[in-house]
Design a protein around this motif. Structure first.
Motif, PDB file in Angstrom:
ATOM      1  N   THR A  71     -53.594 -70.600   9.933  1.00  0.00           N
ATOM      2  CA  THR A  71     -52.255 -70.037   9.800  1.00  0.00           C
ATOM      3  C   THR A  71     -52.211 -68.754  10.611  1.00  0.00           C
ATOM      4  O   THR A  71     -52.968 -67.822  10.353  1.00  0.00           O
ATOM      5  N   ARG A  72     -51.348 -68.732  11.608  1.00  0.00           N
ATOM      6  CA  ARG A  72     -51.322 -67.599  12.524  1.00  0.00           C
ATOM      7  C   ARG A  72     -50.283 -66.567  12.097  1.00  0.00           C
ATOM      8  O   ARG A  72     -49.179 -66.901  11.683  1.00  0.00           O
ATOM      9  N   LYS A  73     -50.657 -65.305  12.216  1.00  0.00           N
ATOM     10  CA  LYS A  73     -49.747 -64.211  11.877  1.00  0.00           C
ATOM     11  C   LYS A  73     -48.817 -63.952  13.069  1.00  0.00           C
ATOM     12  O   LYS A  73     -49.282 -63.852  14.209  1.00  0.00           O
ATOM     13  N   VAL A  74     -47.540 -63.814  12.764  1.00  0.00           N
ATOM     14  CA  VAL A  74     -46.532 -63.645  13.816  1.00  0.00           C
ATOM     15  C   VAL A  74     -45.841 -62.285  13.686  1.00  0.00           C
ATOM     16  O   VAL A  74     -45.381 -61.911  12.603  1.00  0.00           O
ATOM     17  N   LEU A  75     -45.781 -61.561  14.795  1.00  0.00           N
ATOM     18  CA  LEU A  75     -45.036 -60.300  14.874  1.00  0.00           C
ATOM     19  C   LEU A  75     -43.803 -60.541  15.735  1.00  0.00           C
ATOM     20  O   LEU A  75     -43.908 -61.135  16.812  1.00  0.00           O
ATOM     21  N   VAL A  76     -42.643 -60.104  15.258  1.00  0.00           N
ATOM     22  CA  VAL A  76     -41.385 -60.328  15.982  1.00  0.00           C
ATOM     23  C   VAL A  76     -40.731 -58.988  16.345  1.00  0.00           C
ATOM     24  O   VAL A  76     -40.541 -58.126  15.479  1.00  0.00           O
ATOM     25  N   PHE A  77     -40.410 -58.850  17.630  1.00  0.00           N
ATOM     26  CA  PHE A  77     -39.598 -57.717  18.074  1.00  0.00           C
ATOM     27  C   PHE A  77     -38.137 -58.172  18.121  1.00  0.00           C
ATOM     28  O   PHE A  77     -37.803 -59.123  18.842  1.00  0.00           O
ATOM     29  N   CYS A  78     -37.289 -57.509  17.340  1.00  0.00           N
ATOM     30  CA  CYS A  78     -35.872 -57.862  17.323  1.00  0.00           C
ATOM     31  C   CYS A  78     -35.056 -56.647  16.905  1.00  0.00           C
ATOM     32  O   CYS A  78     -35.601 -55.647  16.425  1.00  0.00           O
ATOM     33  N   LYS A  79     -33.747 -56.754  17.054  1.00  0.00           N
ATOM     34  CA  LYS A  79     -32.846 -55.684  16.625  1.00  0.00           C
ATOM     35  C   LYS A  79     -32.882 -55.585  15.094  1.00  0.00           C
ATOM     36  O   LYS A  79     -33.194 -56.555  14.394  1.00  0.00           O
ATOM     37  N   GLU A  80     -32.509 -54.409  14.599  1.00  0.00           N
ATOM     38  CA  GLU A  80     -32.604 -54.143  13.160  1.00  0.00           C
ATOM     39  C   GLU A  80     -31.835 -55.160  12.322  1.00  0.00           C
ATOM     40  O   GLU A  80     -32.299 -55.590  11.255  1.00  0.00           O
ATOM     41  N   GLU A  81     -30.674 -55.613  12.858  1.00  0.00           N
ATOM     42  CA  GLU A  81     -29.857 -56.536  12.076  1.00  0.00           C
ATOM     43  C   GLU A  81     -30.469 -57.940  11.977  1.00  0.00           C
ATOM     44  O   GLU A  81     -29.993 -58.783  11.202  1.00  0.00           O
ATOM     45  N   ARG A  82     -31.536 -58.215  12.740  1.00  0.00           N
ATOM     46  CA  ARG A  82     -32.168 -59.538  12.681  1.00  0.00           C
ATOM     47  C   ARG A  82     -33.558 -59.498  12.028  1.00  0.00           C
ATOM     48  O   ARG A  82     -34.232 -60.525  11.939  1.00  0.00           O
ATOM     49  N   VAL A  83     -33.968 -58.319  11.577  1.00  0.00           N
ATOM     50  CA  VAL A  83     -35.299 -58.186  10.970  1.00  0.00           C
ATOM     51  C   VAL A  83     -35.436 -59.082   9.743  1.00  0.00           C
ATOM     52  O   VAL A  83     -36.424 -59.809   9.590  1.00  0.00           O
ATOM     53  N   GLN A  84     -34.442 -59.071   8.862  1.00  0.00           N
ATOM     54  CA  GLN A  84     -34.520 -59.886   7.644  1.00  0.00           C
ATOM     55  C   GLN A  84     -34.541 -61.372   7.977  1.00  0.00           C
ATOM     56  O   GLN A  84     -35.251 -62.156   7.339  1.00  0.00           O
ATOM     57  N   GLU A  85     -33.777 -61.765   8.998  1.00  0.00           N
ATOM     58  CA  GLU A  85     -33.775 -63.160   9.447  1.00  0.00           C
ATOM     59  C   GLU A  85     -35.176 -63.596   9.869  1.00  0.00           C
ATOM     60  O   GLU A  85     -35.639 -64.691   9.529  1.00  0.00           O
ATOM     61  N   ALA A  86     -35.849 -62.719  10.620  1.00  0.00           N
ATOM     62  CA  ALA A  86     -37.211 -63.022  11.088  1.00  0.00           C
ATOM     63  C   ALA A  86     -38.179 -63.142   9.910  1.00  0.00           C
ATOM     64  O   ALA A  86     -38.997 -64.066   9.849  1.00  0.00           O
ATOM     65  N   LEU A  87     -38.077 -62.210   8.968  1.00  0.00           N
ATOM     66  CA  LEU A  87     -38.965 -62.238   7.800  1.00  0.00           C
ATOM     67  C   LEU A  87     -38.710 -63.474   6.946  1.00  0.00           C
ATOM     68  O   LEU A  87     -39.644 -64.113   6.459  1.00  0.00           O
ATOM     69  N   ASP A  88     -37.426 -63.824   6.780  1.00  0.00           N
ATOM     70  CA  ASP A  88     -37.080 -65.016   5.999  1.00  0.00           C
ATOM     71  C   ASP A  88     -37.604 -66.290   6.664  1.00  0.00           C
ATOM     72  O   ASP A  88     -37.915 -67.281   5.984  1.00  0.00           O
ATOM     73  N   ALA A  89     -37.708 -66.268   7.999  1.00  0.00           N
ATOM     74  CA  ALA A  89     -38.191 -67.444   8.741  1.00  0.00           C
ATOM     75  C   ALA A  89     -39.716 -67.553   8.720  1.00  0.00           C
ATOM     76  O   ALA A  89     -40.277 -68.538   9.198  1.00  0.00           O
ATOM     77  N   GLY A  90     -40.383 -66.525   8.183  1.00  0.00           N
ATOM     78  CA  GLY A  90     -41.845 -66.590   8.061  1.00  0.00           C
ATOM     79  C   GLY A  90     -42.619 -65.592   8.884  1.00  0.00           C
ATOM     80  O   GLY A  90     -43.856 -65.623   8.915  1.00  0.00           O
ATOM     81  N   ALA A  91     -41.915 -64.680   9.579  1.00  0.00           N
ATOM     82  CA  ALA A  91     -42.621 -63.659  10.357  1.00  0.00           C
ATOM     83  C   ALA A  91     -43.427 -62.766   9.413  1.00  0.00           C
ATOM     84  O   ALA A  91     -42.987 -62.461   8.301  1.00  0.00           O
ATOM     85  N   ASP A  92     -44.602 -62.346   9.867  1.00  0.00           N
ATOM     86  CA  ASP A  92     -45.433 -61.449   9.059  1.00  0.00           C
ATOM     87  C   ASP A  92     -45.028 -59.994   9.263  1.00  0.00           C
ATOM     88  O   ASP A  92     -45.174 -59.165   8.366  1.00  0.00           O
ATOM     89  N   PHE A  93     -44.512 -59.705  10.464  1.00  0.00           N
ATOM     90  CA  PHE A  93     -44.025 -58.361  10.791  1.00  0.00           C
ATOM     91  C   PHE A  93     -42.792 -58.513  11.669  1.00  0.00           C
ATOM     92  O   PHE A  93     -42.740 -59.405  12.515  1.00  0.00           O
ATOM     93  N   ALA A  94     -41.810 -57.647  11.485  1.00  0.00           N
ATOM     94  CA  ALA A  94     -40.617 -57.684  12.330  1.00  0.00           C
ATOM     95  C   ALA A  94     -40.049 -56.280  12.441  1.00  0.00           C
ATOM     96  O   ALA A  94     -40.061 -55.509  11.480  1.00  0.00           O
TER      97      ALA A  94
END
Length: 230
Positions: A71-94
């Motif tokens: 299981t690979r850990k994923v870090l996502v760079f995104c705008k503040e308004e999409r941080v929760q979307e990334a976390l809900d999709a399974g990102a470990d850090f956003a």
């Protein structure tokens, strides 16, 4: 080079002069695995190209049918308004600039894959000299620069891997674990090999796949007949 007792015993099972059919090769890798942990099975493909030339690069990403076993850990760079979307999709850090600062100031590398939305590449680009050498820089070719972060995260978690040439014109990729068994390893192997064949550069001359070797983390290499369909 010093080799341990287990390695020497395992090596006796393998005839280095033989190109094994894929199924036989993975059977051997499993038999030769003697570690007390579930070893990763890797594939090493040497290509008849020159990675120094831009028109002979071989790079891409695929989802292995049975995943990698990790299981690979994923870090996502995104705008503040999409941080929760990334976390809900399974990102470990956003996040955005906060993560850039953390990487620059704290040497933060507790992740395996970096995804970025296109509108973040302006600030992510500043990390090129840090992330690049570690193979973590997001790129459109690998599908890690994308507006569809949920899909990217889902594919990575499902077993998406990136393949790319190193300086010696070899592709190194994990394709599963010893516990997968030969059949699943063969499926993953064939999926990766097909992708590499499809990615053959027009500028490549002569024999494209020079050699193909598989090995477990602690085991000996087993040569595969890459012309033989699994």
């Amino acid at each position: 080079m010093f080799r341990g007792k287990n390695y020497k015993e395992s090596a006796k099972l393998v005839d280095r002069s033989v190109l094994y059919d894929p199924a036989d090769a993975f059977d051997l890798v499993i038999k030769a695995s003697r570690a007390k942990f579930d070893e990763t099975v890797e594939l090493h493909i040497k290509l008849g190209v020159d990675s120094r030339h831009a028109d002979q690069q071989v790079r891409g990403a695929i989802v292995l049918p049975h995943g990698t076993g990790k299981t690979r850990k994923v870090l996502v760079f995104c705008k503040e308004e999409r941080v929760q979307e990334a976390l809900d999709a399974g990102a470990d850090f956003a996040g955005g600039q906060d993560l850039v600062d953390r990487i620059q100031k704290e040497n933060f590398f507790d992740y395996d894959v970096v995804v970025a939305t296109p509108d973040m590449m302006g600030i992510v680009g500043r990390l090129g000299k840090i992330l690049g050498p570690k193979g973590l820089m997001p790129t459109p070719k690998a599908g890690t620069v994308t507006p569809n972060i949920a899909q990217a995260i889902s594919e990575i978690k499902a077993g998406k891997i990136e393949y790319r040439l190193d300086k010696t014109n070899i592709i190194h990729c994990p394709i599963g674990k010893v516990s997968f068994g030969s059949e699943k390893l063969v499926d993953n192997y064939q999926t990766l090999l097909d992708a590499v064949n499809k990615a053959k550069p027009a500028a490549a001359k002569g024999q494209y796949i020079k050699s193909c070797v598989t090995a477990s983390t602690m085991g000996p290499g087993v040569k595969i007949n890459a012309l033989k369909q699994a």
